[in-house]
Design an enzyme around this catalytic site. Structure first.
Site, mmCIF file in Angstrom:
data_model
loop_
_atom_site.group_PDB
_atom_site.id
_atom_site.type_symbol
_atom_site.label_atom_id
_atom_site.label_comp_id
_atom_site.label_asym_id
_atom_site.label_seq_id
_atom_site.Cartn_x
_atom_site.Cartn_y
_atom_site.Cartn_z
ATOM 1 C CG ASN A 153 -0.211 -0.218 2.522
ATOM 2 O OD1 ASN A 153 0.584 -1.151 2.651
ATOM 3 N ND2 ASN A 153 -0.462 0.624 3.493
ATOM 4 C CB CYS A 328 -3.798 2.066 8.860
ATOM 5 S SG CYS A 328 -5.368 1.792 8.030
#
Length: 386
Positions: A153, A328
């Protein structure tokens, strides 16, 4: 004059398609009954959810009963990893993963280590890729699960999932393969059965669906120990009243994204290449961290003498939205992914992640480079003068 909004943080989340929003609103205002209810309104919602499950299965070449709705990637990763390990840990308690996984995998593995499981974390090279031979060497008689993200990611590196699946299938003793496909579903056209994937996690808000909805692919021959028990929804694998508005929106996003998916992938790839070429041509002292053969939508670049977080906020003032890494873990210090790829501290601090979607345009990319050039040069004048 108001700045054009240029959203290049699509790996964190995407803007929902307007049709998705309409479906969510329709579910909230009309199809609000509980799918488990026996009356007509409940049966109608259940029927629609069943049809959406079937459509999702078709996009993967899977069976309807292999698709289970969840709240997204984190729940799917936790449910699968814990579910496989808890079912097999008396006989097999060894897990293989990588050092650059998403926090929802890494923190789950740390928790399982505290409970007595053994975890091997494979290193990655300077392109963020594992060595398949190292994975083969790591397998033991006690190995029950290999859990590896398909696409990273932060830098967009693609792991050799098909080769991993093929090798695991050749083993005499079963070792399950779980793939975090949060960044690859809708960006790589693949089918889990052809990759010999046993379990897979997908999150809707990464491809213009709503937040709080996703799904797991669980090969029909596999079992897991449920993490949530209750009313027996999702064939007893994931209890709790179904999130019908989320499922309706997810279904619509999947329908739109899979309408000529390859053309959408080509468009995003073309925009990423344009962004990379224009930045390379117009801005000096940069380091491209994403591999040449990375995924179509992620481009990670370090800017010398610049702090990524400072540049991010400067760009934000001009209506341009980017990231310094995973949403995150963005409030934590330093990127564990770039650290594992052996970047220097300066390169890590100066890294920016650009992530695109099929809603971006060439005009936005060219304007983004213009803004980026101005802000980088402005910051460097200040920093290099001091």
């Amino acid at each position: 004059m108001k700045n054009m909004e240029i959203y290049l943080d699509n790996s964190a989340t995407t803007k929902p398609y307007s049709e998705v929003i309409e479906k969510v609103v329709y579910a909230l205002s009309h199809d609000y009954a509980n799918p488990s209810s026996l009356h007509r309104k409940g049966v109608e919602v259940e029927k629609n959810i069943k049809a959406i499950r079937s459509e999702i299965a078709k996009t993967l070449g899977a069976k309807d009963k292999e698709i289970y709705f969840t709240s997204g990637g984190t729940e799917s990763n936790n449910t699968i990893i814990r579910g496989v390990v808890n079912l097999h840990k008396k006989r097999k308690n060894h897990i293989i993963s990588t050092s650059i996984e998403h926090p929802s995998v890494l923190n789950t593995l740390k928790d399982l280590e505290n409970d007595g499981c053994e975890v091997t974390y494979l290193d990655v090279d300077r392109e963020g890729k594992i060595d398949l031979e190292e994975l083969k060497k790591a397998i033991k008689p006690t190995t029950c699960l290999v859990t590896i993200m398909h696409v990273n990611n932060e830098v967009g590196s693609i792991q050799p999932i098909q080769e991993i699946g093929k090798y695991l299938k050749s083993l005499k003793d079963k070792v399950y393969l779980h793939v975090d496909a949060v960044q690859s579903y809708s960006k790589i056209n693949f089918r889990p059965s052809r990759y010999n994937i046993d379990f897979m996690s997908v999150s809707g808000h990464k491809f213009h669906g709503p937040k709080g909805i996703g799904f797991m692919y669980i090969k029909e021959t596999n079992r897991i120990k449920p993490m949530l028990t209750g009313g027996g929804q999702e064939i007893g694998v994931r209890a709790g009243t179904e999130n019908a508005p989320g499922i309706y929106g997810l279904g619509e996003a999947i329908k739109i994204i899979n309408d000529d998916l390859n053309s959408k992938i080509e468009k995003i790839s073309s925009l990423k290449n344009l962004l990379k070429e224009e930045i390379s041509k117009n801005i000096e002292d940069i380091k491209i961290n994403s591999p040449e053969d990375g995924v179509c939508h992620i481009l990670n670049i370090s800017f010398k003498d610049i702090k990524g977080e400072v540049l991010l906020h400067c760009l934000e003032q001009k209506g341009m939205y980017v990231s310094t890494g995973s949403a995150c873990s963005s409030k934590k210090k330093g990127s564990h992914v770039l650290t594992q790829m052996k970047l220097t501290n300066e390169e890590i601090e100066g890294a920016i992640r650009f992530s695109l979607s099929d809603l971006n345009t060439e005009e936005e990319i060219l304007e983004a480079v213009k803004i980026l050039k101005e802000e980088v040069e402005s910051l460097r004048k200040i920093i290099r003068r001091s």
